[in-house]
Design an enzyme around this catalytic site. Sequence first.
Site, PDB file in Angstrom:
ATOM      1  N   ASP A 289       0.885 -47.523  22.965  1.00 34.05           N
ATOM      2  CA  ASP A 289      -0.244 -46.941  22.244  1.00 34.05           C
ATOM      3  C   ASP A 289      -0.136 -47.175  20.739  1.00 34.05           C
ATOM      4  OD1 ASP A 289      -2.569 -45.141  22.135  1.00 34.05           O
ATOM      5  OD2 ASP A 289      -1.208 -43.806  21.067  1.00 34.05           O
ATOM      6  N   GLU A 331      -1.659 -52.186  22.905  1.00 31.13           N
ATOM      7  CA  GLU A 331      -2.958 -51.637  22.512  1.00 31.13           C
ATOM      8  C   GLU A 331      -3.108 -51.833  21.006  1.00 31.13           C
ATOM      9  OE1 GLU A 331      -5.948 -48.343  21.288  1.00 31.13           O
ATOM     10  OE2 GLU A 331      -3.807 -48.077  21.036  1.00 31.13           O
TER      11      GLU A 331
HETATM   12  C1  GLC Z   1      -4.838 -44.809  20.942  1.00 31.19           C
HETATM   13  C2  GLC Z   1      -5.659 -44.140  22.007  1.00 31.19           C
HETATM   14  C3  GLC Z   1      -6.645 -43.223  21.391  1.00 31.19           C
HETATM   15  C4  GLC Z   1      -5.935 -42.241  20.530  1.00 31.19           C
HETATM   16  C5  GLC Z   1      -4.999 -42.927  19.549  1.00 31.19           C
HETATM   17  C6  GLC Z   1      -4.034 -41.963  18.972  1.00 31.19           C
HETATM   18  O1  GLC Z   1      -5.585 -45.661  20.175  1.00 31.19           O
HETATM   19  O2  GLC Z   1      -6.292 -45.115  22.788  1.00 31.19           O
HETATM   20  O3  GLC Z   1      -7.434 -42.587  22.347  1.00 31.19           O
HETATM   21  O4  GLC Z   1      -6.887 -41.523  19.811  1.00 31.19           O
HETATM   22  O5  GLC Z   1      -4.200 -43.902  20.160  1.00 31.19           O
HETATM   23  O6  GLC Z   1      -2.991 -41.697  19.893  1.00 31.19           O
HETATM   24  C1  GLC Z   2      -6.814 -46.708  17.698  1.00 29.54           C
HETATM   25  C2  GLC Z   2      -7.930 -45.727  17.890  1.00 29.54           C
HETATM   26  C3  GLC Z   2      -9.240 -46.364  17.722  1.00 29.54           C
HETATM   27  C4  GLC Z   2      -9.280 -47.055  16.413  1.00 29.54           C
HETATM   28  C5  GLC Z   2      -8.110 -47.959  16.237  1.00 29.54           C
HETATM   29  C6  GLC Z   2      -8.075 -48.437  14.852  1.00 29.54           C
HETATM   30  O1  GLC Z   2      -6.848 -47.685  18.651  1.00 29.54           O
HETATM   31  O2  GLC Z   2      -7.912 -45.203  19.166  1.00 29.54           O
HETATM   32  O3  GLC Z   2     -10.198 -45.369  17.732  1.00 29.54           O
HETATM   33  O4  GLC Z   2     -10.458 -47.803  16.335  1.00 29.54           O
HETATM   34  O5  GLC Z   2      -6.915 -47.285  16.474  1.00 29.54           O
HETATM   35  O6  GLC Z   2      -7.203 -49.508  14.748  1.00 29.54           O
END
Ligand code: GLC
Ligand code: GLC
Length: 643
Positions: A289, A331
């Site tokens: 994440d 991610e």
């Molecule tokens: C990731 C998750 C998102 C969350 C963020 C902070 O981007 O997908 O839902 O708000 O991390 O943990």
């Molecule tokens: C995380 C959050 C998403 C945001 C991104 C920014 O993935 O979940 O909301 O756009 O960070 O890099």
Amino acid sequence: MNASTLAGIAQALEIQPHHQDWHAFVQRVETHGSHLHALLFSLYGQREDFEAQFTRILTTTARAWLERPADLKRLDAEREINPRWFQSEQMLGGIAYVDLFAGSLDGIRAKVPYFKELGLTYVHLMPLFKCPEGNSDGGYAVSSYREVNPSLGTLDQLRDLTRELRANGISLCLDFIFNHTSDEHEWARKALAGDPEYRDFYYIMSRAEADAYDRNLREIFPDQHPGAFTPLSHWTGTPANNAPSDPWVWTTFNSFQVDLRYENPAVFDAMAGEMLFLANAGVDVLRMDAVAFIWKQLGTICENLPEAHTLIQAFNALSRIAAPSLLFKSEAIVHPNDVAKYIRPDECQISYNPLLMALLRNSLATREVNLLAQAIQSRSKIHSDCAWVNYVRCHDDIGWTFSDEDASLLGINGYEHRRFLNQFYTGRFENSFARGLPFQENPKTGDARLSGMTAALAGLEKALADGNEFEIDLAIRRILLIHGIILSFGGIPLIYLNDEIGALNDYGFREDPHKAGDSRWVHRPVANWADYDLRQTTGTIQSRVYSGLRHLIDMRKAQPALATGVEAVETGNPHVLGYAHYHATGPLLVLANFSERPQMASAQTLHQQGLSWPAIDLITGNRVALHEDVALSPYQLAWLRPA
Ligand code: GLC
Ligand code: GLC
């Protein structure tokens, strides 16, 4: 590896050197240990106690390996022989919230027959760990990585579920939320109460220091708090007087999500223990994440820093030693150049493909395939031991993360175009079919992202409200078109469950004070099982979407060619996307019409690319002669194989 280091660890863990598991550990350390050492040295080598820190981390790793259940060790052995197991036309992923989809972990277990009906081989369950009551950012604020949220079940139920899934050919993906803990995590509680050992786990600094960082940082959740910091007084209750010496705490996302300080090797060690604990519970894939944010350095934007990569590679090296079957999914919802950097066999073997996701929607809005074709041409190639996870929707907002430089090559101004897309998808643009909601509109920068279910963004919600049969049909075609692309793009296609029955936006979040401030909840509906049942009733919306998708899934699973990477194909028509797989079993050409009008792909253009054979369209079963222009109906997708 230093033999006395290993002997010391064996002694500390009271394990006999000839123990079979210990022997396997030593062998793996021989293979991966020096790489791990080099990675950690580059992060922590300047410390005098580095070797002691390294031994501590290796001890954590050894302990985890010794505790690893025998069935998982067997899986490790299988996957070491077949490290590309996830690159298969059989792979199909689904994402679900435990509570919203099925109430509890046992509820999810009861849905395994449904997962099999749909064809899933991979399920990503949204965060299910102990977290604060009320707002927990959908579970992304973890209070204990070793305790399941009691309202969902227990750790034993989770273990049972992983076994049940595995017995049914389904891998489990869970999040590794390692950038931050919740403010209720034991470490955070201690830190916020002033315990010096745990203060070092987080970033607590004076306002003056925080300002120095803030100058270069992007605001991620500007609705929640300006900048990246929350005053310590938020927890201690001592009123702040806005003095430069007041302590502030780094919270990139919400105030209750406190960023971990990986500069401290004790944090790395502690999180390594949590990570391997999850692996030993039977998790196959960890969704890493918010990878972009995990390393901070003054004077930088604190995103995608080189040390962030080193850190993930170090976690990866640990898992090669103690849980070798584990995969990492990155991610990184950032600039495509940065997304690509996380994808390596020794870092994240699989990665979300946010560019494809965003550009599929871009093409639906503009009816042009230019940006998508360019992205396939220049940005879809990754290491052959890695795979994209291709999706049309997930639980987060949609950010328009295409590259401005790429766009400008096509004469498109990135800033203006993002504005257009936000207008279009929030339905503010004239004749838009979409019904999305803005997310985190930032008046300071003009930036905004987007929320909304696939069906609402594809026009189904509006068409149903208007009672417009013609538009309903077009909307369903759009939904199937973009799913048909992720199913034929190589890598792992991932379905956001509820999309497969065309579920609409859920505006109920507005009544819940813990959710009302976060429009992402509009696309996190409670699964409606009465609607799910309608997938069996011919003619319903649910059945039209579901059966269309099921057909595409069946076709995909019969085509090994679809497991491989894609090459761009020109079609001679700005509304028609083309790409191909060149596989030992023969080529497979995909053509996709992104407009609501019939279109032609040019036979001459295809011929120039060597694509001129009598074909069969796997989706319709029709014969298609590629030496004549190929006619495509509105939003038609064709998967063409030599007849
Ligand atoms: C990731 C998750 C998102 C969350 C963020 C902070 O981007 O997908 O839902 O708000 O991390 O943990
Ligand atoms: C995380 C959050 C998403 C945001 C991104 C920014 O993935 O979940 O909301 O756009 O960070 O890099």
